[in-house]
Design an enzyme around this catalytic site. Structure first.
Site, PDB file in Angstrom:
ATOM      1  N   HIS A 179       0.825  -1.208   0.000  1.00  0.00           N
ATOM      2  CA  HIS A 179       0.000   0.000   0.000  1.00  0.00           C
ATOM      3  C   HIS A 179       0.855   1.253   0.000  1.00  0.00           C
ATOM      4  O   HIS A 179       2.087   1.209   0.115  1.00  0.00           O
ATOM      5  CB  HIS A 179      -0.954  -0.007   1.193  1.00  0.00           C
ATOM      6  CG  HIS A 179      -0.293  -0.047   2.542  1.00  0.00           C
ATOM      7  ND1 HIS A 179       0.047   1.085   3.241  1.00  0.00           N
ATOM      8  CD2 HIS A 179       0.090  -1.097   3.320  1.00  0.00           C
ATOM      9  CE1 HIS A 179       0.598   0.752   4.398  1.00  0.00           C
ATOM     10  NE2 HIS A 179       0.632  -0.579   4.471  1.00  0.00           N
ATOM     11  N   CYS A 195       2.803  -2.905   6.554  1.00  0.00           N
ATOM     12  CA  CYS A 195       3.263  -4.062   5.778  1.00  0.00           C
ATOM     13  C   CYS A 195       4.345  -3.626   4.797  1.00  0.00           C
ATOM     14  O   CYS A 195       5.413  -3.212   5.202  1.00  0.00           O
ATOM     15  CB  CYS A 195       2.070  -4.680   5.048  1.00  0.00           C
ATOM     16  SG  CYS A 195       0.940  -5.580   6.113  1.00  0.00           S
TER      17      CYS A 195
END
Length: 258
Positions: A179, A195
């Protein structure tokens, strides 16, 4: 929400929200980092972007030095065309092309991202995704995630940035994500929340290239040393955790909606 003109408070919230974790395995949020971003002299591909109803700030060149920018490179890894290969040690994401080249993107590897080991598949893609802590996150660290229990809507202050690629193992959501981020200083480093994160300009570029069903493979440290060299395989630093108050995020959302 209509077109947005961001205030100084709003830009501070962007930097802070960028470090909230978008994954279920991490427990840090970041303190407010305020900055007015000059709107000139940007590196090509990293200037301000009008994306739908949002005006995405440009990335100052100080964050784009050396290899810390998107590049088309000769691919020297082991994966087939159409595969995303993530090197969490050299802090790169490669999208392999048919002609032996690859698009190489610098990444930030959050604590959750460092535990990603197995091959996964992109089964979901979202533009300007919203974020909400999972029940497990709320249970494990209520002092961190409780104030954000109602989530943060998609937009400039979302911790998932401009785009989200959702990684699945078969039909099961792994809760790992590739992302965007507004925490610019995290790119090229590790130890932050989240992440696998890219500059927003880069996740927009990658999002447009990869179809659903794309495989995502994680490179081992041994392969990183073999392919990138020992120095590059140890690129970046461990970032310390910081804290941001929910008032910073929600206050900026109220400002931008006003």
């Amino acid at each position: 929400m209509g077109g947005i003109t961001m205030t100084r408070r709003g830009f501070a919230a962007l930097a802070a929200a960028g470090a909230l974790t978008g994954c279920a395995r991490s427990g840090e949020v970041f303190e407010e980092v305020g900055a007015d971003v000059a709107q000139s002299n940007f590196v090509e591909g990293y200037g301000p972007v009008a994306d739908g109803e949002y005006l995405l700030p440009g990335v100052p060149s100080e964050y784009l030095e050396g290899v810390n920018r998107r590049s088309l490179v000769a691919y020297t890894g082991d994966q087939a065309p159409g595969v995303i290969e993530i090197d969490p040690f050299a802090k790169f994401l490669f999208f392999v092309n048919e002609d032996g080249s690859a698009w190489r993107y610098p990444i930030a590897v959050g604590r959750a991202g460092k535990t990603l080991r197995s091959t996964t598949t992109i089964r979901r893609k979202e533009e300007w995704p919203g974020w909400q802590p999972t029940a497990n996150m709320l249970r494990r660290e209520p002092e961190v995630y409780g104030p954000f229990a109602n989530g943060i809507p998609g937009g400039l202050a979302s911790p998932l940035g401009a785009r989200g690629l959702y990684l699945y193992s078969g039909s099961r959501d792994t809760f790992y994500r590739i992302h965007g981020t507004n925490d610019l200083g995290s790119i090229g480093n590790s130890g932050s929340a989240g992440c696998i994160r890219l500059f927003n300009q880069d996740i927009i570029d990658l999002y447009d290239r990869v179809p659903l069903g794309t495989r995502v493979v994680i490179r081992t440290y041994e392969d990183s040393v073999r392919i990138e060299g020992e120095a590059m395989a140890n690129r970046g630093m461990e970032l310390p955790p910081k804290i941001v108050s929910p008032e910073t995020i929600y206050g900026a959302l109220e400002d931008s909606a006003g």
